[in-house]
Design a protein around this motif. Structure first.
Motif, mmCIF file in Angstrom:
data_model
loop_
_atom_site.group_PDB
_atom_site.id
_atom_site.type_symbol
_atom_site.label_atom_id
_atom_site.label_comp_id
_atom_site.label_asym_id
_atom_site.label_seq_id
_atom_site.Cartn_x
_atom_site.Cartn_y
_atom_site.Cartn_z
ATOM 1 N N TYR A 21 69.628 6.845 67.556
ATOM 2 C CA TYR A 21 68.171 6.899 67.616
ATOM 3 C C TYR A 21 67.493 5.682 68.280
ATOM 4 C CZ TYR A 21 69.353 10.637 64.423
ATOM 5 O OH TYR A 21 69.910 11.750 63.872
ATOM 6 N N PRO A 22 67.606 5.579 69.612
ATOM 7 C CA PRO A 22 66.960 4.475 70.315
ATOM 8 C C PRO A 22 65.444 4.396 70.091
ATOM 9 C CG PRO A 22 67.784 6.157 71.867
ATOM 10 C CD PRO A 22 68.349 6.473 70.529
ATOM 11 N N GLY A 23 64.796 5.541 69.911
ATOM 12 C CA GLY A 23 63.347 5.532 69.657
ATOM 13 C C GLY A 23 63.022 4.862 68.333
ATOM 14 N N GLN A 24 63.816 5.174 67.314
ATOM 15 C CA GLN A 24 63.602 4.562 66.004
ATOM 16 C C GLN A 24 63.840 3.050 66.080
ATOM 17 O OE1 GLN A 24 62.392 6.653 63.917
ATOM 18 N NE2 GLN A 24 62.107 5.266 62.193
ATOM 19 N N ALA A 25 64.807 2.665 66.907
ATOM 20 C CA ALA A 25 65.095 1.236 67.087
ATOM 21 C C ALA A 25 63.879 0.516 67.664
ATOM 22 C CB ALA A 25 66.305 1.065 68.014
ATOM 23 N N LEU A 26 63.250 1.112 68.663
ATOM 24 C CA LEU A 26 62.070 0.484 69.277
ATOM 25 C C LEU A 26 60.900 0.440 68.293
ATOM 26 C CD1 LEU A 26 60.463 -0.725 71.596
ATOM 27 C CD2 LEU A 26 60.085 1.581 72.492
ATOM 28 N N VAL A 27 60.700 1.534 67.576
ATOM 29 C CA VAL A 27 59.619 1.596 66.594
ATOM 30 C C VAL A 27 59.777 0.468 65.562
ATOM 31 C CG1 VAL A 27 58.899 3.000 64.607
ATOM 32 C CG2 VAL A 27 59.058 4.048 66.873
ATOM 33 N N CYS A 28 61.008 0.268 65.081
ATOM 34 C CA CYS A 28 61.250 -0.779 64.071
ATOM 35 C C CYS A 28 61.097 -2.168 64.671
ATOM 36 C CB CYS A 28 62.634 -0.604 63.449
ATOM 37 S SG CYS A 28 62.728 0.855 62.404
ATOM 38 N N ASP A 29 61.610 -2.367 65.893
ATOM 39 C CA ASP A 29 61.468 -3.683 66.532
ATOM 40 C C ASP A 29 60.001 -4.036 66.762
ATOM 41 O OD1 ASP A 29 64.131 -4.202 66.531
ATOM 42 O OD2 ASP A 29 64.478 -3.776 68.658
ATOM 43 N N LEU A 30 59.197 -3.053 67.162
ATOM 44 C CA LEU A 30 57.772 -3.326 67.403
ATOM 45 C C LEU A 30 57.075 -3.732 66.111
ATOM 46 C CD1 LEU A 30 56.797 -0.545 69.967
ATOM 47 C CD2 LEU A 30 56.562 -3.013 70.303
ATOM 48 N N TYR A 31 57.492 -3.119 65.009
ATOM 49 C CA TYR A 31 56.893 -3.511 63.732
ATOM 50 C C TYR A 31 57.365 -4.905 63.320
ATOM 51 C CZ TYR A 31 55.440 -3.996 59.012
ATOM 52 O OH TYR A 31 54.863 -4.520 57.879
ATOM 53 N N ILE A 32 58.661 -5.139 63.403
ATOM 54 C CA ILE A 32 59.196 -6.434 62.945
ATOM 55 C C ILE A 32 58.644 -7.573 63.807
ATOM 56 C CG2 ILE A 32 61.324 -7.818 62.780
ATOM 57 C CD1 ILE A 32 62.748 -5.102 62.009
ATOM 58 N N LYS A 33 58.625 -7.390 65.104
ATOM 59 C CA LYS A 33 58.181 -8.467 66.001
ATOM 60 C C LYS A 33 56.671 -8.642 66.007
ATOM 61 C CE LYS A 33 61.832 -10.243 67.241
ATOM 62 N NZ LYS A 33 62.040 -11.676 66.958
ATOM 63 N N GLY A 34 55.924 -7.534 65.914
ATOM 64 C CA GLY A 34 54.485 -7.671 66.110
ATOM 65 C C GLY A 34 53.583 -7.039 65.064
ATOM 66 N N GLY A 35 54.164 -6.399 64.038
ATOM 67 C CA GLY A 35 53.312 -5.702 63.069
ATOM 68 C C GLY A 35 52.636 -4.484 63.679
ATOM 69 N N ILE A 36 53.231 -3.975 64.768
ATOM 70 C CA ILE A 36 52.671 -2.806 65.451
ATOM 71 C C ILE A 36 53.340 -1.547 64.897
ATOM 72 C CG2 ILE A 36 52.462 -1.629 67.693
ATOM 73 C CD1 ILE A 36 52.837 -4.565 68.898
ATOM 74 N N ARG A 37 52.523 -0.545 64.558
ATOM 75 C CA ARG A 37 53.100 0.697 64.055
ATOM 76 C C ARG A 37 52.926 1.805 65.095
ATOM 77 N NH1 ARG A 37 52.006 3.430 58.224
ATOM 78 N NH2 ARG A 37 49.803 3.398 58.806
ATOM 79 N N CYS A 38 54.008 2.524 65.351
ATOM 80 C CA CYS A 38 53.933 3.655 66.281
ATOM 81 C C CYS A 38 54.974 4.682 65.836
ATOM 82 C CB CYS A 38 54.164 3.192 67.717
ATOM 83 S SG CYS A 38 55.649 2.243 67.934
ATOM 84 N N VAL A 39 55.149 5.731 66.634
ATOM 85 C CA VAL A 39 55.998 6.824 66.154
ATOM 86 C C VAL A 39 57.046 7.222 67.188
ATOM 87 C CG1 VAL A 39 54.360 8.612 66.915
ATOM 88 C CG2 VAL A 39 55.976 9.143 65.100
ATOM 89 N N GLU A 40 58.218 7.552 66.679
ATOM 90 C CA GLU A 40 59.296 8.079 67.510
ATOM 91 C C GLU A 40 59.004 9.544 67.822
ATOM 92 O OE1 GLU A 40 63.625 9.740 67.848
ATOM 93 O OE2 GLU A 40 61.810 10.517 66.941
ATOM 94 N N VAL A 41 59.159 9.909 69.099
ATOM 95 C CA VAL A 41 59.020 11.317 69.494
ATOM 96 C C VAL A 41 60.310 11.654 70.238
ATOM 97 C CG1 VAL A 41 57.598 13.009 70.716
ATOM 98 C CG2 VAL A 41 56.515 11.001 69.725
ATOM 99 N N GLY A 42 61.365 11.834 69.478
ATOM 100 C CA GLY A 42 62.674 12.063 70.089
ATOM 101 C C GLY A 42 63.540 12.813 69.109
ATOM 102 N N SER A 43 64.786 12.368 68.975
ATOM 103 C CA SER A 43 65.734 13.127 68.152
ATOM 104 C C SER A 43 65.506 12.978 66.649
ATOM 105 C CB SER A 43 67.166 12.719 68.508
ATOM 106 O OG SER A 43 67.451 13.179 69.811
ATOM 107 N N VAL A 44 64.744 11.949 66.230
ATOM 108 C CA VAL A 44 64.384 11.911 64.806
ATOM 109 C C VAL A 44 63.410 13.045 64.535
ATOM 110 C CG1 VAL A 44 63.242 10.596 62.985
ATOM 111 C CG2 VAL A 44 64.761 9.422 64.585
ATOM 112 N N MET A 45 62.435 13.202 65.442
ATOM 113 C CA MET A 45 61.403 14.221 65.237
ATOM 114 C C MET A 45 61.917 15.635 65.535
ATOM 115 S SD MET A 45 57.550 14.204 66.813
ATOM 116 C CE MET A 45 56.747 12.905 65.906
ATOM 117 N N PHE A 46 62.654 15.784 66.625
ATOM 118 C CA PHE A 46 63.004 17.128 67.100
ATOM 119 C C PHE A 46 64.496 17.444 67.087
ATOM 120 C CE2 PHE A 46 58.987 16.254 69.555
ATOM 121 C CZ PHE A 46 58.197 17.109 68.816
#
Ligand SMILES: *Cc1c(COP(=O)(O)O)cnc(C)c1O
Length: 461
Positions: A366-391
């Motif tokens: 899940y590379p999308g989930q990896a980016l979502v988590c890194d963005l939160y850890i590094k910057g407190g930014i919340r966003c959503v995975e739209v890839g294999s976690v979702m679909f």
């Protein structure tokens, strides 16, 4: 002469009320995301600094809308606020039957409950997930027909949200005219990256509907944003106002459904409007048993007042220019840094191709989930995975059948964040680019049987 840099796009509003947001430390965020099972949906919002999870109902209302909230008429039937909303929506859509709902999916449930049923087929440029769910719930089938070229993330086309008219004609023949329940045009095309649909494409599909006596629904959650793209990208619309373009668009439809949490500029609300008297009577009956009486449909009078005002404000040229340009600003800056983004940038969100960014993470990690988590850890930014976690789905052996793409969506709430917030987000990507090889991906340790992205729990691999 040295070329001058273009003038900064300043927000066309000033701020008269503030909501403090909290900047936490990286260590705090590492703990918070771990406690949330590495799923940002499970974070507390006050642990988030910049919330780009969705643009739905997360925008700021104007001073006029707040004044409207105070003036809301809470009469059960025939309230002034209802009359105001009804007149604004009648003028916008040119349709005689206006039904208020508490949000977009309620309008969908009512309309598709009547048009749908076992064996019925709906065809769309792309069904949004609540649209598909409401259609499939009736036993009907939802088919998406995007043109082939629109499925490539880098191809630069002006109207990548269009429907493939040729494929629609083929589908009608294949499935038999009597089985086609409706054609649904989603404007802008949310699930394909907020990409716009051209007027000529909508007109072409109207012709197909006329030839075959088919019902055309416009899902116009982002009708104002779509009108902006038509004015600036389609010949013949340069001199029309955004509102004129939206009206012309909606005159082509038999029905209009809308989540007002998007271009209604409100935090809650939806609409279902119809031309046909008989269908509207059937819808009204369902509205009354599930949403409420016909003159409030699950909304408070004050909500309808704010929506009536929002549906006018959203066509303000300064607002729309700022809206579309500020989303593009984020996307263009990320692209310039070498972040792979879906191109061109759509109206309400920037999509990042996480598979291209995290080349070392396999899709089942899940590379999308990896980016979502890194963005939160590094910057407190919340966003959503739209890839294999979702679909993603599983085959009979429990092996992941991945989604078509591994995207991450940064959705921009309306009139909420300033350019410096967005510059901050752009800066955080420097850290992401620097550390991307360190992330090894995630595995799912808990998931529910459906819509798993909302509540799934992960561990680092
Ligand atoms: C948000 C959305 C919906 C559903 O609306 P809700 O208000 O969330 O129920 C339907 N279609 C599209 C295109 C949307 O973006």
């Amino acid at each position: 002469m040295e070329k001058r840099k273009p003038r900064t796009l300043a927000e066309p509003f000033r701020i008269k009320m503030v909501e403090p947001i909290r900047i936490t430390t990286e260590d705090y965020r590492k703990e918070a995301i771990k406690k949330s099972g590495y799923n940002p949906f499970l974070l507390h919002s006050d642990d988030v600094f910049i919330d780009l999870l969705t643009d739905s109902g997360t925008g700021a209302m104007s001073d006029r809308q707040w004044a409207g909230i105070m003036m809301g008429d809470e009469s059960y039937a025939g309230a002034k606020s209802w009359q105001h909303l009804e007149s604004v929506v009648k003028e916008l859509t040119g349709m005689p039957h206006i039904l208020p709902t508490h949000q977009g999916r309620a309008a969908e449930r009512i309309l598709y409950g009547i048009l749908g049923g076992k064996g019925k087929i709906f065809i769309s440029n792309t069904h949004f997930d609540t649209t598909r769910a409401n259609i499939e719930f009736t036993g009907a089938t939802a088919i998406d027909v995007l043109p082939e070229e629109a499925t490539h993330s880098e191809i630069d086309l002006p109207f990548k949200g269009n429907i493939d008219v040729g494929k629609v004609k083929t589908l009608i023949q294949e499935h038999g005219l009597s089985n086609i329940a409706a054609i649904i045009m989603t404007l802008t095309n949310n699930s394909s990256g907020g990409q716009p649909v051209s007027m000529s494409n909508i007109k072409a599909i109207r012709e197909v509907c006329d030839e075959n006596k088919l019902f055309l629904v416009i899902d116009g959650c982002r009708i104002a944003e779509n009108s902006y793209f038509i004015k600036h990208r389609e010949q013949g619309y340069e001199n029309k106002t955004y509102e004129e373009i939206a009206k012309e668009t909606l005159r082509l439809a038999d029905a209009f459904v809308m989540s007002a949490k998007k271009d209604g500029l409100v935090n809650i609300g939806g609409l279902l409007t119809l031309r046909d008297e008989k269908i509207s009577q059937q819808c009204t009956n369902l509205l009354i048993i599930s949403e409420g009486f016909t003159t409030y449909g699950g909304l408070a009078g004050r909500d309808m007042e704010a929506m009536a005002i929002g549906l006018k404000e959203v066509f303000d040229p300064d607002y729309l220019h700022y809206r579309i340009r500020s989303t593009a600003y984020l996307g263009e800056h990320l692209k310039a840094k070498g972040v792979p983004v879906v191109w061109p940038i759509g109206g309400h969100a920037v999509y990042i191709d996480a598979k291209k960014l995290y080349k070392n993470i396999l899709v089942d990690q899940y590379p999308g989930q990896a980016l979502v988590c890194d963005l939160y850890i590094k910057g407190g930014i919340r966003c959503v995975e739209v890839g294999s976690v979702m679909f993603g789905k599983y085959d009979d052996n429990g092996k992941l059948i991945p989604a078509k793409n591994e995207l991450v969506r940064l959705a921009i709430p309306r009139r909420t964040y300033t350019q410096s917030h967005i510059d901050y987000v752009i800066d955080v990507f420097d850290d992401i680019l620097e550390m991307k090889e360190k992330n090894k991906g995630y595995k799912i340790v808990y998931e529910p049987p459906f819509l798993r992205h909302f509540t799934a729990q992960f561990e680092m691999t």
